[in-house]
Design an enzyme around this catalytic site. Structure first.
Site, PDB file in Angstrom:
ATOM      1  N   HIS A   1       2.781   7.502   8.928  1.00 13.17           N
ATOM      2  CA  HIS A   1       3.154   8.652   9.636  1.00 13.17           C
ATOM      3  C   HIS A   1       2.793   9.812   8.820  1.00 13.17           C
ATOM      4  O   HIS A   1       3.167  10.942   9.136  1.00 13.17           O
ATOM      5  CB  HIS A   1       4.814   8.380   9.770  1.00 13.17           C
ATOM      6  CG  HIS A   1       5.662   8.575   8.707  1.00 13.17           C
ATOM      7  ND1 HIS A   1       7.300   8.718   9.112  1.00 13.17           N
ATOM      8  CD2 HIS A   1       5.442   8.835   7.328  1.00 13.17           C
ATOM      9  CE1 HIS A   1       7.749   9.082   7.846  1.00 13.17           C
ATOM     10  NE2 HIS A   1       6.755   9.035   6.816  1.00 13.17           N
TER      11      HIS A   1
ATOM     12  N   VAL B   1       0.923  -1.419   0.050  1.00  6.34           N
ATOM     13  CA  VAL B   1       0.182  -0.024  -0.025  1.00  6.34           C
ATOM     14  C   VAL B   1       0.915   1.218  -0.034  1.00  6.34           C
ATOM     15  O   VAL B   1       1.673   1.500   0.919  1.00  6.34           O
ATOM     16  CB  VAL B   1      -0.991  -0.090   1.031  1.00  6.34           C
ATOM     17  CG1 VAL B   1      -1.855   1.167   1.147  1.00  6.34           C
ATOM     18  CG2 VAL B   1      -1.605  -1.125   1.174  1.00  6.34           C
ATOM     19  N   GLY B   2       0.765   2.163  -1.159  1.00  4.10           N
ATOM     20  CA  GLY B   2       1.484   3.225  -0.979  1.00  4.10           C
ATOM     21  C   GLY B   2       3.087   2.876  -1.625  1.00  4.10           C
ATOM     22  O   GLY B   2       4.127   3.493  -1.053  1.00  4.10           O
ATOM     23  N   GLY B   3       3.038   1.916  -2.386  1.00  9.89           N
ATOM     24  CA  GLY B   3       4.500   1.442  -2.594  1.00  9.89           C
ATOM     25  C   GLY B   3       5.223   2.051  -3.624  1.00  9.89           C
ATOM     26  O   GLY B   3       6.406   1.529  -4.025  1.00  9.89           O
ATOM     27  N   GLY B   4       4.905   2.894  -4.152  1.00 12.01           N
ATOM     28  CA  GLY B   4       5.593   3.910  -5.120  1.00 12.01           C
ATOM     29  C   GLY B   4       6.236   3.218  -6.255  1.00 12.01           C
ATOM     30  O   GLY B   4       5.358   2.654  -6.929  1.00 12.01           O
TER      31      GLY B   4
END
Length: 362
Positions: free
Chosen positions: A286, A212-215
């Site tokens: 974060h 998730v959100g692995g760019g």
């Protein structure tokens, strides 16, 4: 007048040495920016790489000769090396001149790499130079001069005050800076290899991963290489993953979407893993406040609940624990927390993470 007199008497009960200690503490932090600037100076001159290519500790004379430093700046380089050595980037060692016989060998001071400067040697597997260059980019670091103004501005992030837009929009509109940012995240992500070697057991029994959100997929590529039987999907915003669709393989693919709306589990079978990285292209938990973190985690929990074989979520992130300060990590973590605060995110303690997980239904 009374208040002014009380302030003048504030330190009257203090011993001189206590006052001087306070002064030193203030000055130490006042000039702390020079630590960062000396690191930047060192990286720009590629000193760690020069020493590595030299294949042995290097003398000041040899270093300035390779750098072609003008005579007027030799003293500056010498002071830089003294400062960096004092701060653990180089070791000062004694070597013997190769000229002449054993009896005539002259002792000389030379600089050797430490583990910190080895991480700044270009082209090595765990090179952190891209991370340091991005973090020390004046366009990024100068924003912190506006913290006072940011404090009094309702709802705005620091980047919105200093750059006129949020960080992610700014990066998307500045390709060269975005490239530097992606390279910095990728370089830092290589460090996760070390963690995976010691914690490979967390992947046992899993067949599929949604990063998730692995760019750019750096972490997923590492995992897919280490565990070739795992099917990996890198899930991120469409404009992030569109440049990496050509790097798919039998067990690695990229899917665009919005993690606040849904999280893709298409094409995946078996027990699911949702991976939240600290150092992906877009940092995840974060980056967000509690409300958004719970929303993201709930999407994962829903997907796991709807999967016949279940699954789990793994978070790779900083954990603040001020009672345990191994290797002086707390100082670094608190600095990271300041940085994330200006983006409306935060670093969290174990209890704060626990609260997020429970609210999300885990």
């Amino acid at each position: 007048m009374k208040n002014m007199v009380e302030k003048m008497d504030l330190l009257s009960g203090r011993k001189s040495n206590e006052i001087f200690e306070g002064q030193v503490h203030v000055y130490k932090h006042m000039y702390a920016y020079l630590d960062s600037m000396c690191l930047k100076w060192c990286i720009e001159l590629e000193i760690p790489t020069i020493i590595y290519n030299h294949e042995k500790p290097i003398t000041l004379h040899e270093l300035i000769s390779i750098l072609q430093v003008p005579p007027s700046k030799i003293s500056g380089v010498e002071r830089l090396m003294r400062h960096l050595s004092h701060n653990g980037f180089f070791d000062i060692v004694t070597i013997h001149d190769d000229d002449g016989g054993d009896e005539n060998k002259e002792k000389k001071e030379a600089y050797a790499l430490t583990i910190a400067s080895e991480l700044l040697v270009k082209g090595t597997e765990y090179c952190l130079t891209p991370m340091a260059k991005c973090g020390l980019n004046p366009l990024m670091s100068s924003s912190f001069n506006l913290l006072g103004k940011w404090t009094l501005e309702k709802n705005l992030t620091l980047s919105e005050i200093s750059l006129g837009t949020n960080l992610w929009d700014f990066l998307s509109k500045n390709p060269s800076i975005l490239t530097s940012f992606n390279e910095s995240m990728a370089s830092d992500s290589q460090m996760v290899k070390l963690a995976l070697k010691d914690h490979s057991a967390v992947f046992e029994g899993l067949e599929s991963i949604v990063d998730v959100g692995g760019g750019n997929g750096t972490i997923s590529k590492i995992i897919s290489d280490m565990f070739p039987k795992l099917k990996c999907i890198v899930f991120d915003l469409p404009h992030v993953v569109e440049n990496f669709s050509g790097t798919t393989s039998n067990n690695l693919s990229f899917v665009g979407g919005d993690m606040f709306n849904y999280i893709c589990i298409c094409k995946l079978q078996g027990k699911l893993l949702f991976l939240f990285q600290l150092n992906s292209n877009l940092w995840i938990l974060h980056d967000w406040d509690e409300e958004h973190c719970v929303k993201i985690l709930k999407k994962c929990k829903d997907a796991i609940s709807n999967n016949t074989k279940g699954g789990k979520a793994i978070v790779i992130d900083l954990v603040i624990n001020e009672k345990q300060d191994e290797f002086g990590l707390t100082q670094m973590k608190l600095r990271m927390d300041i940085a994330m605060t200006t983006l409306n995110g935060k670093e969290r303690s174990e209890e704060e993470f626990k609260k997020l997980f429970l609210e999300a239904g885990f």
